[in-house]
Design a protein around this motif. Structure first.
Motif, PDB file in Angstrom:
ATOM      1  N   ARG A 187       6.685  -5.015  -5.758  1.00  0.00           N
ATOM      2  CA  ARG A 187       5.445  -4.802  -6.423  1.00  0.00           C
ATOM      3  C   ARG A 187       4.273  -4.926  -5.516  1.00  0.00           C
ATOM      4  N   ALA A 188       3.416  -4.239  -5.614  1.00  0.00           N
ATOM      5  CA  ALA A 188       2.187  -4.351  -4.621  1.00  0.00           C
ATOM      6  C   ALA A 188       0.681  -3.749  -5.144  1.00  0.00           C
ATOM      7  N   PRO A 189      -0.448  -4.342  -4.915  1.00  0.00           N
ATOM      8  CA  PRO A 189      -1.491  -4.014  -5.635  1.00  0.00           C
ATOM      9  C   PRO A 189      -1.782  -2.432  -5.474  1.00  0.00           C
ATOM     10  N   ILE A 190      -2.269  -1.816  -6.583  1.00  0.00           N
ATOM     11  CA  ILE A 190      -2.450  -0.316  -6.534  1.00  0.00           C
ATOM     12  C   ILE A 190      -3.686  -0.028  -5.659  1.00  0.00           C
ATOM     13  N   HIS A 191      -4.641  -0.919  -5.257  1.00  0.00           N
ATOM     14  CA  HIS A 191      -5.866  -0.571  -4.622  1.00  0.00           C
ATOM     15  C   HIS A 191      -5.875  -0.706  -3.066  1.00  0.00           C
ATOM     16  N   CYS A 192      -4.625  -1.070  -2.488  1.00  0.00           N
ATOM     17  CA  CYS A 192      -4.708  -1.279  -1.148  1.00  0.00           C
ATOM     18  C   CYS A 192      -3.318  -0.678  -0.481  1.00  0.00           C
ATOM     19  N   ILE A 193      -2.595   0.098  -1.123  1.00  0.00           N
ATOM     20  CA  ILE A 193      -1.276   0.696  -0.699  1.00  0.00           C
ATOM     21  C   ILE A 193      -1.526   2.282  -0.601  1.00  0.00           C
TER      22      ILE A 193
END
Length: 332
Positions: A187-193
């Protein structure tokens, strides 16, 4: 009652058994009971496993009790009374009452008003359907993803949005030794990938507001951390039809992604490429963007959707905040 006596005996066996030292033995013990005494298989599993997890896990007990209650239905009858669940799971009565009320209120359990017995609720079916959709999405995207991987020799990925995060469902790693490592389930933050930004740009305004309320955490010097900055980037993505991550989550890597649309016109996933920034440079990502957008359009076609033309296309239409508008219209 009979169930309570069985549970008590099984607990005594658990306390005296030296084979409960590992999680593997935990599972084996449940299976052994099922083979020796099939009629009490579901009771033995629930009694021993729930008590063992209670001692070993750091999961809050309320959550553990709720999960044990839901899982009881996969081993036993289709319905239970509150008393049967208490005798099976050994949850304190007051706690069990609160757990049952909470599960019923949220739709995970249904209580028969005639006899007071509990059954599985329809919320479980909704979640199961969602999981099935994600499995089908992976199967659907496999050929498109593999073709893009073959064409570029870069790590290719399929991702979806879950809350304010992106989850990678399928990853085909680059055959080049020096590559950007990803794993399915990460999982990764939506706003920076790039996959998160690609989906968010074509999502309703409510989703954008949800992301802003959660906060735009900084990960690198390039991370978008202001609402104005994020909104400007989303407008750029709607204009171009793809998103680029320029080292905004990890300084060492970046990527380019484009959204896939379903038959309702919703951006349900994104496919893209990622790699180390010394090879996947800004210039190369821009050069790969048309290919990524083309493969995302193929995915949309398979899903029954049609991606909107980029806002930069003359007379084109774009999905903006859940609606459709003409790209030649005056900015508000």
């Amino acid at each position: 009652g009979r169930l309570g006596w069985i549970g008590k005996k099984l607990n005594e066996i658990r306390m005296n058994s030296p084979s409960l030292g590992t999680r593997r033995n935990e599972a084996n013990l449940g299976l052994d009971f099922g083979i020796v005494k099939p009629q009490i298989m579901f009771i033995s599993k629930l009694t021993i496993l729930s008590q063992y997890r209670e001692n070993m896990d750091h999961t809050p007990s309320a959550i553990q009790h709720a999960l044990d209650t839901i899982e009881a239905f996969q081993f036993g009858p289709r319905e239970f009374s509150a008393r049967e669940l208490h005798e099976m799971l050994h949850i304190p009565r007051a706690t069990q009452y609160r757990v049952l009320r909470a599960l019923e209120r949220r739709g995970y359990l249904r209580r028969d008003p005639q006899n007071g017995r509990y059954r599985m609720g329809y919320k479980i079916l909704q979640l199961a359907a969602l999981a099935q959709e994600q499995i089908e999405l992976v199967r659907t995207a496999q050929d498109v993803l593999h073709r893009m991987w073959t064409e570029t020799r870069e790590t290719a990925q399929l991702a979806v949005v879950d809350g304010t995060e992106v989850m990678y469902l399928r990853v085909l790693e680059s055959p080049v030794p020096h590559r950007f490592l990803l794993r399915p389930g990460v999982r990764a933050p939506i706003h920076c990938i790039s996959p998160g930004l690609a989906i968010l740009a074509f999502s309703p305004e409510e989703k954008v507001e949800e992301v802003l309320r959660a906060g735009l955490r900084r990960f690198t010097d390039r991370t978008l951390t202001t609402p104005a900055g994020l909104r400007a980037r989303l407008e750029e993505i709607r204009r171009d039809g793809y998103a680029i991550n320029r080292g905004e989550w990890r300084e060492s890597g970046g990527g380019v992604s484009a959204p896939g649309f379903d038959f309702r016109g919703n951006a349900v996933a994104a496919i893209g490429l990622s790699g180390p920034n010394d090879r996947l440079t800004e210039e190369r990502m821009v050069g790969l963007a048309p290919l990524v957008r083309e493969r995302a359009a193929e995915l949309s076609k398979i899903l029954g959707g049609t991606p909107p033309p980029p806002l930069g296309a003359e007379g084109g239409m774009a999905v903006l905040n859940g609606a459709t508008r003409n790209s030649s219209s005056k900015e508000e």
